[in-house]
Design an enzyme around this catalytic site. Structure first.
Site, PDB file in Angstrom:
ATOM      1  N   VAL A 153      -2.394   2.912   8.803  1.00 33.50           N
ATOM      2  CA  VAL A 153      -1.948   3.933   9.747  1.00 33.50           C
ATOM      3  C   VAL A 153      -2.714   3.849  11.065  1.00 33.50           C
ATOM      4  CG1 VAL A 153      -1.195   5.485   7.910  1.00 33.50           C
ATOM      5  CG2 VAL A 153      -3.530   5.681   8.797  1.00 33.50           C
ATOM      6  N   HIS A 164       3.596   2.948   6.327  1.00 31.89           N
ATOM      7  CA  HIS A 164       3.098   4.263   5.914  1.00 31.89           C
ATOM      8  C   HIS A 164       2.860   5.203   7.086  1.00 31.89           C
ATOM      9  CE1 HIS A 164       1.502   2.244   1.992  1.00 31.89           C
ATOM     10  NE2 HIS A 164       2.797   2.465   1.966  1.00 31.89           N
ATOM     11  N   CYS A 178      11.410  21.550  13.349  1.00 30.02           N
ATOM     12  CA  CYS A 178      12.341  21.156  14.416  1.00 30.02           C
ATOM     13  C   CYS A 178      12.361  19.654  14.670  1.00 30.02           C
ATOM     14  CB  CYS A 178      12.033  21.891  15.716  1.00 30.02           C
ATOM     15  SG  CYS A 178      10.475  21.403  16.525  1.00 30.02           S
ATOM     16  N   GLY A 203      -5.399  -8.620   3.042  1.00 28.50           N
ATOM     17  CA  GLY A 203      -6.146  -7.385   2.871  1.00 28.50           C
ATOM     18  C   GLY A 203      -5.415  -6.290   2.121  1.00 28.50           C
TER      19      GLY A 203
END
Length: 270
Positions: A97, A113, A124, A211
């Site tokens: 991320v 992710h 909204c 990794g």
């Protein structure tokens, strides 16, 4: 074994799948590698239904975000950016991320992710830059400071004992619940995001995994795309993975050093 990986990948278009292990040398710990800290990840239904859970999450996530933004790409990220610049890779499907691939110079990156640097409203759907929400948090909680020693998590969170005085800002548009644009446990990867990652893998003549222990379902689903096409898979990781037996080549070791050597061998001098 790296020589075998170089021989297999030379002359092929390479699809890349990366996991938390590629960012450890930047100071972001792995989820499951040796020495990984114990974690209690946030579950989506808990976040959505519990104000206390959101307070605890946002307190830790804010502190983690401030430290998250101070890390820098490492040699592994830069090696992949160099390979993309040379036209050797189709793109990167990352389980991370962070934005370290982009900051290293990679252009075609799909975050399976999600990403930490944007926040959306669950009501909204409006998206906001994380810095704007961080400023709102600090305005509501002027006492909050980032400690010098904080144990950062791979998803940018921090395990802390959150104060009950912490105030979570509402959506600036509708007053709804704000959530970072990361995939929580119990939450599905958006269909369009997975399709973009699948396209990266499908375009490759080989797949390079860097990794990742390949425990999470999203990673295994991507490798199933390669397996059905009978595309060879190369895995570079520190520690075992769930796909070791299916890999054409498995290289044990850190991604910074090994990806640098791989790029040096595959990229002709400009």
């Amino acid at each position: 074994m790296l020589d075998a990986a170089i021989s297999l990948l030379r002359g092929r278009r390479i699809a890349v799948v990366t996991g938390a292990g590629i960012s450890t040398d930047s100071g972001i710990p792995d989820y499951r590698g040796e020495g990984a800290p114990p974690r209690t990840p946030m579950v989506f239904d808990t976040f959505r239904s519990s104000e206390d859970a959101r307070r605890r999450y946002w307190a830790g996530s804010h502190l983690g975000w401030r430290r998250f933004t101070s890390v820098h790409p490492n040699d592994g990220h830069r090696a992949l950016a160099l390979m993309e610049e040379a036209g050797l890779i189709t793109g990167i499907a990352t389980q991370n991320v962070d934005d370290l691939h982009e900051r290293a110079g990679s252009r075609r990156v799909t975050h399976v992710h999600g990403q930490m640097h944007t926040v959306s409203c669950l009501q909204c759907g409006t998206a906001f830059d994380r810095e704007r929400i961080a400023a709102d948090i600090e305005a509501l909680n002027p006492w909050i400071v980032v400690p010098e020693q904080v144990r950062l998590q791979p998803d940018g969170d921090v395990e802390i004992d959150a104060s009950q005085d912490f105030h979570v800002p509402p959506c600036p548009v509708c007053g709804g619940i704000l959530k970072p644009d990361v995939v929580f446990f119990g939450e599905l990867v958006p269909t369009d995001v997975f399709a973009a990652a699948r396209d990266i893998v499908a375009e490759g003549d080989a797949v390079l995994v860097a990794g990742s222990s390949l425990v999470v379902n999203s990673g295994t689903r991507l490798l199933e795309v390669a397996r059905r096409k009978a595309v060879p898979i190369v895995i570079i990781n520190r520690g075992p993975t769930r796909w070791d037996a299916r890999a054409a080549v498995r290289v044990e070791g850190g991604t910074s050093e090994l990806l640098t050597e791989l790029a040096d061998a595959l990229v002709a001098p400009f």
